[in-house]
Write a protein that holds these residues in place. Sequence first.
Motif, PDB file in Angstrom:
ATOM      1  N   GLU A  73       7.164  20.320  22.973  1.00  9.90           N
ATOM      2  CA  GLU A  73       6.912  21.589  23.397  1.00  9.90           C
ATOM      3  C   GLU A  73       7.535  22.774  22.497  1.00  9.90           C
ATOM      4  O   GLU A  73       6.958  23.680  22.165  1.00  9.90           O
ATOM      5  N   ASP A  74       8.829  22.293  21.853  1.00 14.45           N
ATOM      6  CA  ASP A  74       9.572  23.119  21.112  1.00 14.45           C
ATOM      7  C   ASP A  74       8.590  23.462  19.700  1.00 14.45           C
ATOM      8  O   ASP A  74       8.753  24.416  19.193  1.00 14.45           O
ATOM      9  N   VAL A  75       8.319  22.332  19.124  1.00  9.24           N
ATOM     10  CA  VAL A  75       7.639  22.167  17.765  1.00  9.24           C
ATOM     11  C   VAL A  75       6.325  22.877  17.906  1.00  9.24           C
ATOM     12  O   VAL A  75       5.949  23.584  17.107  1.00  9.24           O
ATOM     13  N   ASN A  76       5.539  22.874  19.056  1.00  7.94           N
ATOM     14  CA  ASN A  76       4.238  23.343  19.305  1.00  7.94           C
ATOM     15  C   ASN A  76       4.384  24.984  19.199  1.00  7.94           C
ATOM     16  O   ASN A  76       3.658  25.812  19.015  1.00  7.94           O
ATOM     17  N   ILE A  82       4.575  31.035  14.855  1.00  3.34           N
ATOM     18  CA  ILE A  82       4.468  31.518  13.346  1.00  3.34           C
ATOM     19  C   ILE A  82       3.090  31.852  13.056  1.00  3.34           C
ATOM     20  O   ILE A  82       2.672  32.918  12.467  1.00  3.34           O
ATOM     21  N   ALA A  83       2.121  31.074  13.724  1.00  9.15           N
ATOM     22  CA  ALA A  83       0.777  31.503  13.487  1.00  9.15           C
ATOM     23  C   ALA A  83       0.254  32.870  14.125  1.00  9.15           C
ATOM     24  O   ALA A  83      -0.376  33.672  13.353  1.00  9.15           O
ATOM     25  N   GLN A  84       0.996  33.034  15.465  1.00  8.60           N
ATOM     26  CA  GLN A  84       0.813  34.644  15.988  1.00  8.60           C
ATOM     27  C   GLN A  84       1.382  35.633  14.971  1.00  8.60           C
ATOM     28  O   GLN A  84       0.863  36.750  14.738  1.00  8.60           O
ATOM     29  N   VAL A  90       1.698  26.031  10.496  1.00  7.73           N
ATOM     30  CA  VAL A  90       2.873  25.359   9.761  1.00  7.73           C
ATOM     31  C   VAL A  90       2.528  24.029   9.871  1.00  7.73           C
ATOM     32  O   VAL A  90       2.138  23.583  10.981  1.00  7.73           O
ATOM     33  N   GLY A  91       2.579  23.279   9.077  1.00  8.89           N
ATOM     34  CA  GLY A  91       2.152  21.562   9.214  1.00  8.89           C
ATOM     35  C   GLY A  91       1.063  21.393   8.434  1.00  8.89           C
ATOM     36  O   GLY A  91       0.095  21.953   8.136  1.00  8.89           O
TER      37      GLY A  91
END
Length: 220
Positions: A73-76, A82-84, A90-91
């Motif tokens: 959940e934290d990584v997603n 970051i995408a927003q 990222v990744g």
Amino acid sequence: MNDITTINTAQPATPATIDVDGKPYLRDAKGNLVPVEAVKPADLLMDETVRKITGFARDLSAQIARFKGHTFEDVNGLQALIAQEYGASVGGKKGNITLSSFDGCLKVQVQVADLLEFGPELQAAKALIDECLSDWSADSRVELRALVNKVFNVDKEGQINRAELFMLLRVQIADERWVRAMKAISDSIRVIGSRTYVRFYERATPNAPWNAISIDLAAV
């Protein structure tokens, strides 16, 4: 990260007895009722120990499952933020991602591994490879023979050595039969799914080697 609340759901260390005419009984592995007084003290002690350990193991398993869920959940959440914010992802394309602390001493890796199975083409490849090795002189390519033996030396579960198999695919030999064998191996590979792993690392300084933070019971 979200707080992880530990709930003690361990089973009682002593088994639940069944009263029959006022006397306590235990059920054995065959389903028979055995008077508690007829059970050997060593068996009662073993039963108590197993129940105690299993209760803690069950709690720990549930806690790790919650921790894994919170981690993803934290990584997603970070990826979405970051995408927003920056319009960049990222990744990697397959979902692999490495996150590092600002001081470079902590690292979280999320890795997505393909689950593979091998089709009948693998047997055709083995026949072609055996034909090559049979025709080549016994003294030649000793290392290659050893590698082939490792690849097709199946384990107890009938699985071939996949790491060695991919090493074999990198061997370049001009023999037409070998080329066909390598193509058969490549054609035999089927991706049947994927599995996601998360790993944690730490080090004392940015120049020190990484040390894994293990949550694998066998590796602790």
